[in-house]
Every structure is written in structure tokens, then in C-alpha cells.
Design a protein around this motif. Sequence first.
Motif, PDB file in Angstrom:
ATOM      1  N   SER A  87       1.532   5.377   0.147  1.00  0.00           N
ATOM      2  CA  SER A  87       1.019   6.651   0.649  1.00  0.00           C
ATOM      3  C   SER A  87       1.063   7.695  -0.469  1.00  0.00           C
ATOM      4  CB  SER A  87       1.806   7.098   1.871  1.00  0.00           C
ATOM      5  OG  SER A  87       3.200   7.125   1.590  1.00  0.00           O
TER       6      SER A  87
ATOM      7  N   ASN B 283      -6.912   4.229  -5.975  1.00  0.00           N
ATOM      8  CA  ASN B 283      -6.349   3.443  -4.871  1.00  0.00           C
ATOM      9  C   ASN B 283      -6.732   1.967  -4.958  1.00  0.00           C
ATOM     10  OD1 ASN B 283      -5.050   5.651  -3.710  1.00  0.00           O
ATOM     11  ND2 ASN B 283      -6.856   6.199  -2.494  1.00  0.00           N
ATOM     12  N   THR B 284      -7.872   1.685  -5.557  1.00  0.00           N
ATOM     13  CA  THR B 284      -8.286   0.283  -5.673  1.00  0.00           C
ATOM     14  C   THR B 284      -7.379  -0.490  -6.637  1.00  0.00           C
ATOM     15  OG1 THR B 284      -9.841   0.694  -7.473  1.00  0.00           O
ATOM     16  CG2 THR B 284     -10.666   0.940  -5.226  1.00  0.00           C
TER      17      THR B 284
ATOM     18  N   ILE C 188       0.869  -1.185   0.000  1.00  0.00           N
ATOM     19  CA  ILE C 188       0.000   0.000   0.000  1.00  0.00           C
ATOM     20  C   ILE C 188       0.900   1.226   0.000  1.00  0.00           C
ATOM     21  CG2 ILE C 188      -1.709   1.294   1.306  1.00  0.00           C
ATOM     22  CD1 ILE C 188      -2.706  -1.374   2.416  1.00  0.00           C
TER      23      ILE C 188
ATOM     24  N   ARG D 271      -2.851   9.499  -0.826  1.00  0.00           N
ATOM     25  CA  ARG D 271      -3.998   8.593  -0.891  1.00  0.00           C
ATOM     26  C   ARG D 271      -5.302   9.365  -0.741  1.00  0.00           C
ATOM     27  NH1 ARG D 271      -3.350   3.268  -0.900  1.00  0.00           N
ATOM     28  NH2 ARG D 271      -5.474   2.906  -0.133  1.00  0.00           N
TER      29      ARG D 271
ATOM     30  N   ARG E 101      -5.221   9.330  -9.098  1.00  0.00           N
ATOM     31  CA  ARG E 101      -4.882   7.961  -8.735  1.00  0.00           C
ATOM     32  C   ARG E 101      -6.140   7.173  -8.433  1.00  0.00           C
ATOM     33  NH1 ARG E 101      -1.338   8.017  -3.303  1.00  0.00           N
ATOM     34  NH2 ARG E 101      -1.798   5.789  -3.233  1.00  0.00           N
TER      35      ARG E 101
ATOM     36  N   ASN F 146      -4.114   0.720  -7.213  1.00  0.00           N
ATOM     37  CA  ASN F 146      -2.729   1.140  -6.942  1.00  0.00           C
ATOM     38  C   ASN F 146      -2.087   1.767  -8.178  1.00  0.00           C
ATOM     39  OD1 ASN F 146      -2.086   0.838  -4.260  1.00  0.00           O
ATOM     40  ND2 ASN F 146      -1.155  -1.173  -4.480  1.00  0.00           N
TER      41      ASN F 146
END
Length: 115
Positions: free
Chosen positions: A30, A71-72, A28, A51, A69, A74
Motif C-alpha cells: 500500500s 506499481n507494475t 502488494i 498506490r 513509484r 513494485n
Amino acid sequence: QVQLVESGGGLVQAGGSLRLSCAASGGIFSIMGWYRQAPGKQRELVATITRGATTNYADSVKGRFTISRDNTKNTVYLQMNSLKPEDTAVYHCNARLRINNNDYWGQGTQVTVSS
């Protein structure tokens, strides 16, 4: 193992547009962002995004480039509009692993803007 895979570079005429993508895996992240390095110059910041979608841009690209971005997935994107010859560079994706704050880099993708 962290891996960053970039895509979307190429050759475009001045005034044109390109969209870069960088898919990260292995953790994950940041902060994610884009940096660029032109021949004979140092690598410089283009844009970063947290994020929470807080963004930061170099003055030279404000109003022309947009970082985003998912996030799901990446994945971080860089939409580049109104490209100029001085935007010509190798663009590198950067991602900071949240668990240890280590920075990771992609292999780079060439963007060439012709006048």
C-alpha cells in the motif's frame, strides 16, 4: 517472503543530485516510502507515496526531493536534487504489505553530501 532491495546511494557534492531506487517483492504494498537516519539522530520520515500516488514529504525536503513509484514493478524512487550536507544519512526504504499492514525495511543505502 518480503524483500526490499535499495540502490543509488553514494557521494555527491552539495547542490548535486542522486536517485534512489527500492525494488520490493513478496506481495502488494500500500504505502511505500523513504526514511533516513543520520549519525547520532533518530530515524526520520523523508517521503511516502500511496498506490494512488498521494505523496507526503518532510518539510526539510519539500521542493528538492520527489518520490514516485511504479506499481507494475513494485518499485519506489526518490529523486534528490539540490542536496545539502545535512541530507547526509543512511536512507532506508519502507513498504507496508497491504494484506496485513506490516511494515518492512530495506537494509539502507548511504548518501553522503560534501560541502
